[in-house]
Design an enzyme around this catalytic site. Sequence first.
Site, short mmCIF file in Angstrom:
data_model
loop_
_atom_site.label_atom_id
_atom_site.label_comp_id
_atom_site.label_asym_id
_atom_site.label_seq_id
_atom_site.Cartn_x
_atom_site.Cartn_y
_atom_site.Cartn_z
N SER A 161 0.83 -1.20 0.00
CA SER A 161 0.00 0.00 0.00
C SER A 161 0.86 1.25 0.00
O SER A 161 1.97 1.27 0.56
CB SER A 161 -0.90 0.00 1.24
OG SER A 161 -1.52 1.26 1.43
N TYR A 188 -2.31 -0.24 10.09
CA TYR A 188 -2.53 -0.79 8.75
C TYR A 188 -1.26 -0.62 7.91
O TYR A 188 -0.78 -1.56 7.27
CB TYR A 188 -3.70 -0.07 8.07
CG TYR A 188 -3.83 -0.41 6.60
CD1 TYR A 188 -4.28 -1.66 6.20
CD2 TYR A 188 -3.48 0.51 5.62
CE1 TYR A 188 -4.38 -1.99 4.85
CE2 TYR A 188 -3.58 0.20 4.28
CZ TYR A 188 -4.03 -1.05 3.90
OH TYR A 188 -4.11 -1.37 2.56
#
Length: 332
Positions: free
Chosen positions: A127, A152
């Site tokens: 990501s 995350y």
Amino acid sequence: MKVLVTGAAGFIGFFVSQRLIADGHHVVGIDNMNHYYDVGLKHARLAQLEALPGFEFVELDLADRPAVATLFEQYQFNRVVHLAAQAGVRHSLKAPFEYVDSNFTGMMTILEGCRHHNIEHLVYASSSSVYGMNEAMPFSTSDNVDHPVSLYAASKKANELMAHSYSHLYGLPTTGLRFFTVYGPWGRPDMAYFLFAKAMLAGDPIKVFNFGKMKRDFTYIDDIVEGVVRVLNKVPAHNPDWHDGDPSSSKAPYKVYNIGNNNSVQLGEFISTLEKHLGVEANKQMMPIQPGDVEATAANIDDLVADVGFTPSTSIDKGLGEFVRWYKSYYG
């Protein structure tokens, strides 16, 4: 080839599975069908996939180590596209252990399956969130990414480190893809553009964080899929010329790429474009930046262009137009 796609009922997994089947591959898709967002949408995606010859679905949680080991033993995959993860930066502040189960343990079971069954290539989702506190833009895969600002993001950075250790120890070819703000039809309902469309059509206000000054490298789903498929066919090799100042490759068969549109757009412009396609003016509720968010993202995609010859290019206008057409059709 026989390809395992994890998170096949998810947004990106759905489209990647379709594309691989269209290219003549046999796809085994797995998903745990969790309730992070509307399960009905996941079932609707899955219904389309199950109508295609060359697709099999197995409902399975990646944290279930014996079940994952059995899956690899049963199907003898050639390659793996690992897209399953607990998504969402803000949700990671509320439910951190869900990220441990899905993103840490889930990656571990996939790596072990690949190790023991001679997988030719593991491609996995990282990501843009890994860039965290980085300020120099566009973000480059040669940048240091040791300062994540959410769990995350930390889990995605950890996945890259875990992949490298298996590439080094066992010669497993791995490629990580740092996705930049993916959007489009069949997308995730927790994403801003989805929430905006729902609220605007209902006449409700929308929350515009960082007072509309956020900038994102919005990347249309078709561009993401094209990048994934091209990279899947580009198996990384040992790089004998590697030096320790380049974290995107290694002497091991390991590689990391950015996949972004290479064009940051301010949130205000994004909302204006969505207003145009919806035919509705948004009632904007300006809000401060949220914990875990970063002010801007922008992708340097030089390596992607050089290695697989692909440049994402779908404009915000075209991409949001396609999303709105799907949204109105799906939700009536």
